[in-house]
Design a protein around this motif. Structure first.
Motif, PDB file in Angstrom:
ATOM      1  N   CYS A 194       0.836  -1.208   0.000  1.00 24.23           N
ATOM      2  CA  CYS A 194       0.000   0.000   0.000  1.00 24.23           C
ATOM      3  C   CYS A 194       0.867   1.252   0.000  1.00 24.23           C
ATOM      4  O   CYS A 194       0.559   2.236  -0.693  1.00 24.23           O
ATOM      5  CB  CYS A 194      -0.910   0.016   1.227  1.00 24.23           C
ATOM      6  SG  CYS A 194      -2.246  -1.201   1.189  1.00 24.23           S
ATOM      7  N   LEU A 195       1.956   1.204   0.750  1.00 24.93           N
ATOM      8  CA  LEU A 195       2.881   2.336   0.780  1.00 24.93           C
ATOM      9  C   LEU A 195       3.499   2.560  -0.598  1.00 24.93           C
ATOM     10  O   LEU A 195       3.633   3.708  -1.053  1.00 24.93           O
ATOM     11  CB  LEU A 195       3.976   2.084   1.823  1.00 24.93           C
ATOM     12  CG  LEU A 195       5.026   3.195   1.973  1.00 24.93           C
ATOM     13  CD1 LEU A 195       4.364   4.483   2.447  1.00 24.93           C
ATOM     14  CD2 LEU A 195       6.106   2.755   2.966  1.00 24.93           C
ATOM     15  N   ALA A 196       3.861   1.470  -1.274  1.00 21.30           N
ATOM     16  CA  ALA A 196       4.434   1.581  -2.610  1.00 21.30           C
ATOM     17  C   ALA A 196       3.440   2.214  -3.577  1.00 21.30           C
ATOM     18  O   ALA A 196       3.791   3.104  -4.362  1.00 21.30           O
ATOM     19  CB  ALA A 196       4.858   0.204  -3.112  1.00 21.30           C
ATOM     20  N   VAL A 197       2.191   1.779  -3.517  1.00 16.22           N
ATOM     21  CA  VAL A 197       1.161   2.351  -4.391  1.00 16.22           C
ATOM     22  C   VAL A 197       1.048   3.854  -4.157  1.00 16.22           C
ATOM     23  O   VAL A 197       1.041   4.654  -5.096  1.00 16.22           O
ATOM     24  CB  VAL A 197      -0.211   1.682  -4.144  1.00 16.22           C
ATOM     25  CG1 VAL A 197      -1.313   2.445  -4.885  1.00 16.22           C
ATOM     26  CG2 VAL A 197      -0.189   0.233  -4.594  1.00 16.22           C
ATOM     27  N   SER A 198       0.957   4.248  -2.899  1.00 13.68           N
ATOM     28  CA  SER A 198       0.749   5.651  -2.550  1.00 13.68           C
ATOM     29  C   SER A 198       1.934   6.521  -2.972  1.00 13.68           C
ATOM     30  O   SER A 198       1.762   7.587  -3.566  1.00 13.68           O
ATOM     31  CB  SER A 198       0.514   5.774  -1.041  1.00 13.68           C
ATOM     32  OG  SER A 198       0.107   7.065  -0.695  1.00 13.68           O
ATOM     33  N   VAL A 199       3.147   6.059  -2.669  1.00  8.84           N
ATOM     34  CA  VAL A 199       4.345   6.846  -2.993  1.00  8.84           C
ATOM     35  C   VAL A 199       4.549   6.932  -4.503  1.00  8.84           C
ATOM     36  O   VAL A 199       4.827   8.023  -5.051  1.00  8.84           O
ATOM     37  CB  VAL A 199       5.587   6.242  -2.310  1.00  8.84           C
ATOM     38  CG1 VAL A 199       6.866   6.902  -2.836  1.00  8.84           C
ATOM     39  CG2 VAL A 199       5.494   6.422  -0.797  1.00  8.84           C
ATOM     40  N   PHE A 200       4.422   5.815  -5.205  1.00  4.36           N
ATOM     41  CA  PHE A 200       4.607   5.834  -6.665  1.00  4.36           C
ATOM     42  C   PHE A 200       3.554   6.707  -7.341  1.00  4.36           C
ATOM     43  O   PHE A 200       3.851   7.424  -8.299  1.00  4.36           O
ATOM     44  CB  PHE A 200       4.545   4.408  -7.228  1.00  4.36           C
ATOM     45  CG  PHE A 200       5.741   3.563  -6.899  1.00  4.36           C
ATOM     46  CD1 PHE A 200       7.001   4.131  -6.778  1.00  4.36           C
ATOM     47  CD2 PHE A 200       5.622   2.184  -6.706  1.00  4.36           C
ATOM     48  CE1 PHE A 200       8.121   3.347  -6.476  1.00  4.36           C
ATOM     49  CE2 PHE A 200       6.722   1.400  -6.402  1.00  4.36           C
ATOM     50  CZ  PHE A 200       7.971   1.984  -6.291  1.00  4.36           C
ATOM     51  N   LEU A 201       2.340   6.656  -6.835  1.00  7.20           N
ATOM     52  CA  LEU A 201       1.281   7.475  -7.414  1.00  7.20           C
ATOM     53  C   LEU A 201       1.568   8.955  -7.188  1.00  7.20           C
ATOM     54  O   LEU A 201       1.383   9.780  -8.094  1.00  7.20           O
ATOM     55  CB  LEU A 201      -0.065   7.096  -6.789  1.00  7.20           C
ATOM     56  CG  LEU A 201      -1.318   7.681  -7.463  1.00  7.20           C
ATOM     57  CD1 LEU A 201      -1.418   7.208  -8.905  1.00  7.20           C
ATOM     58  CD2 LEU A 201      -2.564   7.288  -6.685  1.00  7.20           C
TER      59      LEU A 201
END
Length: 329
Positions: A84-91
């Protein structure tokens, strides 16, 4: 006759000298103007274009959402939380690069204050900046797909697609809604509600009330950061026809709204503290939030608002960390 010829020559010399003194004027569209001589692009320029000051806004909702999920039971789904952190940061990074591209080709970033604008400066080809932004969207999509496969929540593919489309049309497309005063709606919805509640849901398939309260708080901080950013750029945005909420309501109303957006989450934390007493520690984040408010009300130069923006992002991160502690403690 000779005197007339001499006068013409003198006028021609003056015109030539004036042209030399006059700065070169170029098109507002960096795709159509020559590369300005600012030296080669460095890694620092790319990092600046990623706008790291905004990344705490991507971390905060994941911290709150994960804490809310953990508060309902002892199990900690750390792999899903990291995804979830990866999704948020990449977005978030993808939004920053695509904004750089979209604002740059429209000429809206020619005289911006703050991090380097790769497209507007002409130092990087617009297509390269666009591809970089789309690559981060792709990374976010891959991480999101992994979450969906792991949780079997296939309907969330539509949520992920909506996030990416909303990120693109913020400043991209023929009618970007960020140019129509709707940017705050986007950040509140996707970097507040969707990011926080989505993080909680994929871990426990439930949405407790603390997750909802925390999601609203995260969204308000994201809106506050956007207001600080747009207050800094209000004069330039007016010139290029970018009708942000700040342009529509003016400086004073923006300052009032910014103050409300920063302080309201702390009122919400007192509600959370009724169930999770450690949440009172979230009030310590005011040590960063109050100076941000002070700067917004007293700034003399737009560049000072870059500091307010950074302090607001830090406030959001400290606040989220405090709620995480309260939820898991």
């Amino acid at each position: 006759m000779a005197a007339s010829s001499q006068r013409r020559k003198s006028a021609s010399k003056k015109k030539s000298a004036s042209a030399k003194r006059r700065p070169n004027r170029t098109s507002g569209n960096p795709a159509k103007k020559p590369i300005v001589e600012l030296g080669p692009v460095t890694a620092r320029d790319w990092i600046g274009a990623a706008r790291l000051r905004t990344l705490p806004l991507a971390v905060a909702p994941v911290l709150i959402g994960t804490g809310a999920a953990r508060s309902t039971g002892p199990e900690f789904h750390w792999v899903i939380a990291l995804a979830c952190l990866a999704v948020s940061v990449f977005l978030q990074i993808g939004v920053n690069f695509t904004n750089d591209y979209s604002d740059g080709i429209r000429g809206a970033d020619v005289h911006r204050v703050g991090p380097v604008r790769l497209t507007a400066s002409g130092r990087v080809k617009p297509r390269t900046v666009l591809v970089t932004g789309l690559a981060f969207f792709a990374l976010a999509a891959v991480a999101g797909l992994a979450i969906v496969i792991r949780t079997q929540q296939w309907w969330m593919l539509a949520v992920g697609a909506a996030c990416i489309l909303a990120a693109w049309f913020y400043t991209g497309g023929k009618r970007p809604y960020g140019y129509a005063g709707l940017g705050e709606v986007f950040v509140f919805t996707f970097f507040g509600l969707v990011a926080t509640l989505g993080t909680t849901w994929v871990q426990i398939f439930d949405l407790p009330q603390q997750a909802w309260i925390g999601a609203v708080a995260a969204g308000l901080f994201a809106c506050a950061v956007l207001l600080a950013n747009n207050l800094r750029d209000i004069d330039q945005d007016r010139l290029v026809g970018k009708r942000t909420l700040t342009v529509l309501i003016g400086r004073r109303a923006t300052q009032v709204l910014f103050t409300l957006f920063v302080l309201a989450p702390f009122a919400l934390s007192t509600v959370i503290a009724l169930l999770f007493p450690i949440a009172w520690i979230a009030l310590l984040a005011l040590l960063a939030g109050l100076p941000a408010i002070l700067i917004v009300w007293t700034y003399r130069k737009p560049a000072e608002l870059v500091i307010a923006l950074a302090l607001t992002s830090v406030t959001a991160l400290l606040y989220a960390g405090a709620l995480f502690w309260a939820f898991v403690g």
